[in-house]
Scaffold this motif. Sequence first.
Motif, PDB file in Angstrom:
ATOM      1  N   VAL A  17       0.813  -1.224   0.000  1.00  0.00           N
ATOM      2  CA  VAL A  17       0.000   0.000   0.000  1.00  0.00           C
ATOM      3  C   VAL A  17       0.846   1.273   0.000  1.00  0.00           C
ATOM      4  N   GLN A  18       2.018   1.254   0.661  1.00  0.00           N
ATOM      5  CA  GLN A  18       2.778   2.498   0.790  1.00  0.00           C
ATOM      6  C   GLN A  18       3.389   2.951  -0.537  1.00  0.00           C
ATOM      7  N   SER A  19       3.502   2.043  -1.506  1.00  0.00           N
ATOM      8  CA  SER A  19       4.087   2.440  -2.792  1.00  0.00           C
ATOM      9  C   SER A  19       3.186   3.410  -3.561  1.00  0.00           C
ATOM     10  N   VAL A  20       1.909   3.474  -3.174  1.00  0.00           N
ATOM     11  CA  VAL A  20       0.986   4.420  -3.813  1.00  0.00           C
ATOM     12  C   VAL A  20       1.215   5.835  -3.303  1.00  0.00           C
ATOM     13  N   VAL A  21       1.710   5.951  -2.073  1.00  0.00           N
ATOM     14  CA  VAL A  21       1.821   7.258  -1.417  1.00  0.00           C
ATOM     15  C   VAL A  21       2.972   8.063  -2.019  1.00  0.00           C
ATOM     16  N   GLU A  22       2.661   9.262  -2.488  1.00  0.00           N
ATOM     17  CA  GLU A  22       3.691  10.136  -3.051  1.00  0.00           C
ATOM     18  C   GLU A  22       4.603  10.645  -1.934  1.00  0.00           C
ATOM     19  N   ARG A  23       5.885  10.820  -2.269  1.00  0.00           N
ATOM     20  CA  ARG A  23       6.850  11.283  -1.267  1.00  0.00           C
ATOM     21  C   ARG A  23       6.556  12.709  -0.818  1.00  0.00           C
ATOM     22  N   ARG A  24       6.083  13.539  -1.739  1.00  0.00           N
ATOM     23  CA  ARG A  24       5.758  14.921  -1.393  1.00  0.00           C
ATOM     24  C   ARG A  24       4.267  15.150  -1.580  1.00  0.00           C
ATOM     25  N   ASN A  25       3.634  15.639  -0.532  1.00  0.00           N
ATOM     26  CA  ASN A  25       2.191  15.862  -0.572  1.00  0.00           C
ATOM     27  C   ASN A  25       1.856  17.226   0.005  1.00  0.00           C
ATOM     28  N   THR A  26       0.987  17.943  -0.690  1.00  0.00           N
ATOM     29  CA  THR A  26       0.505  19.223  -0.150  1.00  0.00           C
ATOM     30  C   THR A  26      -0.656  18.984   0.805  1.00  0.00           C
ATOM     31  N   ILE A  27      -1.285  17.793   0.702  1.00  0.00           N
ATOM     32  CA  ILE A  27      -2.384  17.425   1.604  1.00  0.00           C
ATOM     33  C   ILE A  27      -1.839  16.406   2.595  1.00  0.00           C
ATOM     34  N   PRO A  28      -1.667  16.771   3.875  1.00  0.00           N
ATOM     35  CA  PRO A  28      -1.007  15.888   4.853  1.00  0.00           C
ATOM     36  C   PRO A  28      -1.608  14.493   4.962  1.00  0.00           C
ATOM     37  N   ILE A  29      -2.935  14.364   4.884  1.00  0.00           N
ATOM     38  CA  ILE A  29      -3.576  13.064   5.089  1.00  0.00           C
ATOM     39  C   ILE A  29      -3.153  12.064   4.008  1.00  0.00           C
ATOM     40  N   LEU A  30      -2.756  12.561   2.830  1.00  0.00           N
ATOM     41  CA  LEU A  30      -2.359  11.668   1.738  1.00  0.00           C
ATOM     42  C   LEU A  30      -0.987  11.036   1.969  1.00  0.00           C
ATOM     43  N   SER A  31      -0.249  11.534   2.977  1.00  0.00           N
ATOM     44  CA  SER A  31       1.030  10.915   3.343  1.00  0.00           C
ATOM     45  C   SER A  31       0.830   9.745   4.300  1.00  0.00           C
ATOM     46  N   THR A  47      -3.866   6.042  -0.593  1.00  0.00           N
ATOM     47  CA  THR A  47      -4.391   6.630  -1.824  1.00  0.00           C
ATOM     48  C   THR A  47      -3.618   7.884  -2.194  1.00  0.00           C
ATOM     49  N   ASP A  48      -3.654   8.207  -3.488  1.00  0.00           N
ATOM     50  CA  ASP A  48      -3.125   9.499  -3.956  1.00  0.00           C
ATOM     51  C   ASP A  48      -4.242  10.317  -4.616  1.00  0.00           C
ATOM     52  N   MET A  49      -5.481   9.934  -4.307  1.00  0.00           N
ATOM     53  CA  MET A  49      -6.716  10.542  -4.833  1.00  0.00           C
ATOM     54  C   MET A  49      -7.099  10.013  -6.225  1.00  0.00           C
ATOM     55  N   ASP A  50      -6.158   9.376  -6.922  1.00  0.00           N
ATOM     56  CA  ASP A  50      -6.471   8.774  -8.221  1.00  0.00           C
ATOM     57  C   ASP A  50      -6.428   7.252  -8.153  1.00  0.00           C
ATOM     58  N   LEU A  51      -5.661   6.736  -7.202  1.00  0.00           N
ATOM     59  CA  LEU A  51      -5.456   5.295  -7.066  1.00  0.00           C
ATOM     60  C   LEU A  51      -5.513   4.937  -5.589  1.00  0.00           C
ATOM     61  N   GLU A  52      -6.213   3.845  -5.281  1.00  0.00           N
ATOM     62  CA  GLU A  52      -6.339   3.405  -3.892  1.00  0.00           C
ATOM     63  C   GLU A  52      -6.061   1.914  -3.809  1.00  0.00           C
ATOM     64  N   ILE A  53      -5.233   1.520  -2.814  1.00  0.00           N
ATOM     65  CA  ILE A  53      -4.991   0.102  -2.547  1.00  0.00           C
ATOM     66  C   ILE A  53      -5.439  -0.202  -1.126  1.00  0.00           C
ATOM     67  N   VAL A  54      -6.274  -1.229  -0.976  1.00  0.00           N
ATOM     68  CA  VAL A  54      -6.733  -1.684   0.338  1.00  0.00           C
ATOM     69  C   VAL A  54      -6.349  -3.147   0.478  1.00  0.00           C
ATOM     70  N   GLU A  55      -5.727  -3.485   1.607  1.00  0.00           N
ATOM     71  CA  GLU A  55      -5.350  -4.886   1.843  1.00  0.00           C
ATOM     72  C   GLU A  55      -5.670  -5.258   3.281  1.00  0.00           C
ATOM     73  N   VAL A 240      -6.442  -8.230  -1.544  1.00  0.00           N
ATOM     74  CA  VAL A 240      -6.122  -6.893  -2.057  1.00  0.00           C
ATOM     75  C   VAL A 240      -7.243  -6.385  -2.964  1.00  0.00           C
ATOM     76  N   ILE A 241      -7.580  -5.100  -2.806  1.00  0.00           N
ATOM     77  CA  ILE A 241      -8.512  -4.429  -3.725  1.00  0.00           C
ATOM     78  C   ILE A 241      -7.840  -3.144  -4.203  1.00  0.00           C
ATOM     79  N   VAL A 242      -7.659  -3.024  -5.518  1.00  0.00           N
ATOM     80  CA  VAL A 242      -7.060  -1.829  -6.110  1.00  0.00           C
ATOM     81  C   VAL A 242      -8.147  -1.099  -6.895  1.00  0.00           C
ATOM     82  N   THR A 243      -8.397   0.144  -6.537  1.00  0.00           N
ATOM     83  CA  THR A 243      -9.400   0.953  -7.234  1.00  0.00           C
ATOM     84  C   THR A 243      -8.695   2.159  -7.845  1.00  0.00           C
ATOM     85  N   SER A 244      -9.015   2.452  -9.088  1.00  0.00           N
ATOM     86  CA  SER A 244      -8.337   3.556  -9.766  1.00  0.00           C
ATOM     87  C   SER A 244      -9.312   4.363 -10.607  1.00  0.00           C
ATOM     88  N   LYS A 245      -9.088   5.666 -10.636  1.00  0.00           N
ATOM     89  CA  LYS A 245      -9.781   6.487 -11.617  1.00  0.00           C
ATOM     90  C   LYS A 245      -9.185   6.187 -12.986  1.00  0.00           C
TER      91      LYS A 245
END
Length: 376
Positions: A17-31, A47-55, A240-245
Amino acid sequence: MNIVIERTALLRSLGHVQSVVERRNTIPILSNVLLSIKNGELALAATDMDLEIVETVPASVTRPGSTTAPAHTLYDIVRKLPDGSQVEMEVSGDGHQLTLRSGRSQFKLGCLPPDDFPQISRGELQHSFQLPAADLRALIDRTRFAISTEETRYYLNGIYLHAAKVRAGGAELPVLRAVATDGHRLAKVEIPLPDGADGVPGVIIPRKTVNEIRKLIDEAADRIEISMSENKIRFAFDTVIVTSKLIDGTFPDYERVIPTGNDKVMEVDAKVFAAAVDRVATISTEKSRAVKLSVKRGNLTLSATSPESGSATEELEVAYEDTPIEIGFNSRYLLDITQQIEGEGARFLLADAASPTIIRDVADSTALYVLMPMRV
C-alpha cells in the motif's frame, strides 16, 4: 485501537500500500496509511486521490478502532524490526498518537483523524468479469513499454483496454484487447473475451495503476476480478482491492496507424536479432540510438555510426526474398519490441524507408507491434 500482528505479514501489506503514497504531498492526510479493523482483521489503505490500494491482514484484536499514520515512516520502522517478531500497535485515547512496540523497541507516531482520509472506492461499478492472472500479466507486459510519458498527450499515458472483434476462419471472434502507443511505437495484444465482459466500455488505465497492478499480480491467486464503469476500474484478488480512476480522454483511432500494404516480409531469429541490435547500438549516439537495417535476399546487415565513437556492423542470415531495402530505427524501441516475442521467430512486414513497420511473433498471432522508422 489495540492489536498484535506478525511482523512479516504487516511488512508485506505495508509494502503493497505504501508504494501508492507520493513522497511529497501538499495534503497531509495523503502521506498517511489508514489502519482500521474490519471483520476481526487489520485493513490497510493508501491513496493518492487517483489510485487506492486496500489490503487486509490477520491480526489479534484487543480493541477495535481506526487511525492514520505516516505511511513511509511506518513501513521503514517495520522493515527494520527483527524477522519473526510480533508488533503491537495501540492508539491513544484522544486518537492523536500511535504507539508501536516490538521486543524492547517502542515508537510513537503522530496520527491524523481517520474521518479525513479520502476513499475513492465508494460507488457501484456496472461491469464485472474474471480474468486469469496469467492473462492480465501478459496484457500488461506486452504493451506497457509503449505507454507514452508525455504529459501533454495525457490520453496516451495508459493502456487502452476494450472489447473488439477479430476475423478468424470466416467468423468474427470477440476478444479483449489492450493497446498502448507513444506515437513512435504501438503495441496491440488480445485474449479471448472473458465471460461477462460483453459491453464493457473502452477504458484507459493510467500508467501508475498499470505498474502497481503488475507488481501485485505475481503474488496473486489464479483469478482476478475486474469491475469497471465509465470513470473507475477495480481489481480484486486474494486480500487486495485496487481501485483507480480512469484517464478521462479519448484514445486515438489506432487502427488507422497500422499499415495494411506492407508486402516485404523478413523473418529472423528474435533472440539472435536482439543480441545483434544491442551490440551494434553500443556505437550509436545516446540521443538518437539509431540503427540501420540493410536487407537483401537472405541477408541483413545492422549498422550504426557515431561522430564520437566510430562505426559498427553485423550481418545476420534472414528469410527474405524481396527487393533490397534500407530502413533505420531507434535501437531501444527495437529491443523493447523484440523482448516481447516469446517464440523463436520475429516477422517484419516492411514497405519502404519512410513507412511504419509491423513486427509480429511468428508463433503467436495475438500480438502486433508497429514501429515508426527514423532517418539514419
